[in-house]
Write a protein that holds these residues in place. Structure first.
Motif, short mmCIF file in Angstrom:
data_model
loop_
_atom_site.label_atom_id
_atom_site.label_comp_id
_atom_site.label_asym_id
_atom_site.label_seq_id
_atom_site.Cartn_x
_atom_site.Cartn_y
_atom_site.Cartn_z
N TRP A 118 0.83 -1.21 0.00
CA TRP A 118 0.00 0.00 0.00
C TRP A 118 0.86 1.25 0.00
CZ3 TRP A 118 -4.65 0.30 -1.61
CH2 TRP A 118 -5.57 -0.70 -1.38
N ALA A 119 1.90 1.28 0.83
CA ALA A 119 2.78 2.46 0.90
C ALA A 119 3.45 2.70 -0.44
CB ALA A 119 3.80 2.28 2.01
N LEU A 120 3.95 1.65 -1.06
CA LEU A 120 4.62 1.79 -2.36
C LEU A 120 3.64 2.24 -3.44
CD1 LEU A 120 6.90 -1.36 -2.24
CD2 LEU A 120 7.61 1.04 -2.00
N ALA A 121 2.43 1.69 -3.42
CA ALA A 121 1.43 2.06 -4.42
C ALA A 121 1.06 3.54 -4.32
CB ALA A 121 0.18 1.20 -4.27
N GLY A 122 1.09 4.07 -3.11
CA GLY A 122 0.77 5.48 -2.91
C GLY A 122 1.95 6.42 -3.09
N GLY A 123 3.14 5.85 -3.29
CA GLY A 123 4.33 6.68 -3.45
C GLY A 123 4.82 7.27 -2.13
N TYR A 124 4.53 6.61 -1.03
CA TYR A 124 4.92 7.10 0.29
C TYR A 124 6.24 6.46 0.70
CZ TYR A 124 0.09 8.65 0.24
OH TYR A 124 -1.10 9.23 -0.11
N ASP A 125 7.34 7.04 0.21
CA ASP A 125 8.67 6.46 0.42
C ASP A 125 9.08 6.40 1.89
OD1 ASP A 125 8.88 6.15 -2.34
OD2 ASP A 125 9.92 8.06 -2.60
N GLU A 126 8.78 7.45 2.65
CA GLU A 126 9.15 7.46 4.06
C GLU A 126 8.39 6.37 4.82
OE1 GLU A 126 9.32 10.37 8.00
OE2 GLU A 126 8.38 11.12 6.17
N THR A 127 7.12 6.22 4.53
CA THR A 127 6.32 5.17 5.17
C THR A 127 6.87 3.79 4.79
OG1 THR A 127 4.37 6.60 5.12
CG2 THR A 127 3.98 4.25 5.43
N ALA A 128 7.20 3.60 3.53
CA ALA A 128 7.77 2.33 3.07
C ALA A 128 9.09 2.04 3.78
CB ALA A 128 7.96 2.35 1.56
N ALA A 129 9.91 3.06 3.97
CA ALA A 129 11.20 2.88 4.66
C ALA A 129 10.99 2.44 6.11
CB ALA A 129 12.01 4.17 4.60
N VAL A 130 10.01 3.02 6.78
CA VAL A 130 9.70 2.65 8.17
C VAL A 130 9.24 1.19 8.21
CG1 VAL A 130 8.09 3.04 10.08
CG2 VAL A 130 9.22 4.99 8.97
N LEU A 131 8.40 0.80 7.27
CA LEU A 131 7.92 -0.58 7.22
C LEU A 131 9.07 -1.56 6.92
CD1 LEU A 131 4.60 0.10 5.33
CD2 LEU A 131 4.79 -0.88 7.63
#
Length: 141
Positions: A118-131
């Protein structure tokens, strides 16, 4: 507590969580609202807080015993972590992970998207990094 009162408290707790009203949610919990029960639509208080990026309410609900990985809704929502990741609510994602949410758990009973997806699909790089830092790995679906 009677069923009618519990339903009313639950409805109010979901609304307070959604709005980030930590004081109001705390008062409702002290009055007997359960952090685990969904409202009539199937929405859990934790999901309502998570999908709206209300990290303070997420922390309160987790401390009160809300299960971090419980799915919400009737096929239309998902896990709190997926909901927060979908909208790039990084602080809320951190709060959920700190509260024991599984970074690998896919929604829809394990058949849907993962929080990282979901984070990657939305382009949320910081969220993806935390995950990723919490152990999430790329997976299909």
């Amino acid at each position: 507590m009677n069923r009618r009162r519990q339903k009313k408290l639950t409805r109010r707790l979901v609304a307070a969580a959604m709005l980030g009203d930590v004081a109001g949610a705390g008062a409702l919990l002290r009055a007997g609202a359960s952090p685990e029960l969904p409202d009539a639509d199937g929405t859990t208080p934790l999901y309502a807080a998570a999908v709206n990026g209300e990290a303070g309410a997420v922390r309160l609900l987790l401390a009160a015993g809300a299960p971090p990985d419980a799915e919400s809704g009737r096929g239309s929502e998902g896990t709190p972590l997926c909901g927060a990741a979908c909208w790039g609510h990084t602080e809320t994602v951190r709060a959920l992970l700190d509260g024991g949410a599984d970074p690998q758990l896919r929604e829809d009973g394990g058949t849907g998207h993962s929080p990282l997806r979901w984070a990657l699909a939305g382009g949320y790089d910081e969220t993806a990094a935390v995950l990723r830092a919490a152990g999430a790995e790329e997976a299909a679906g």
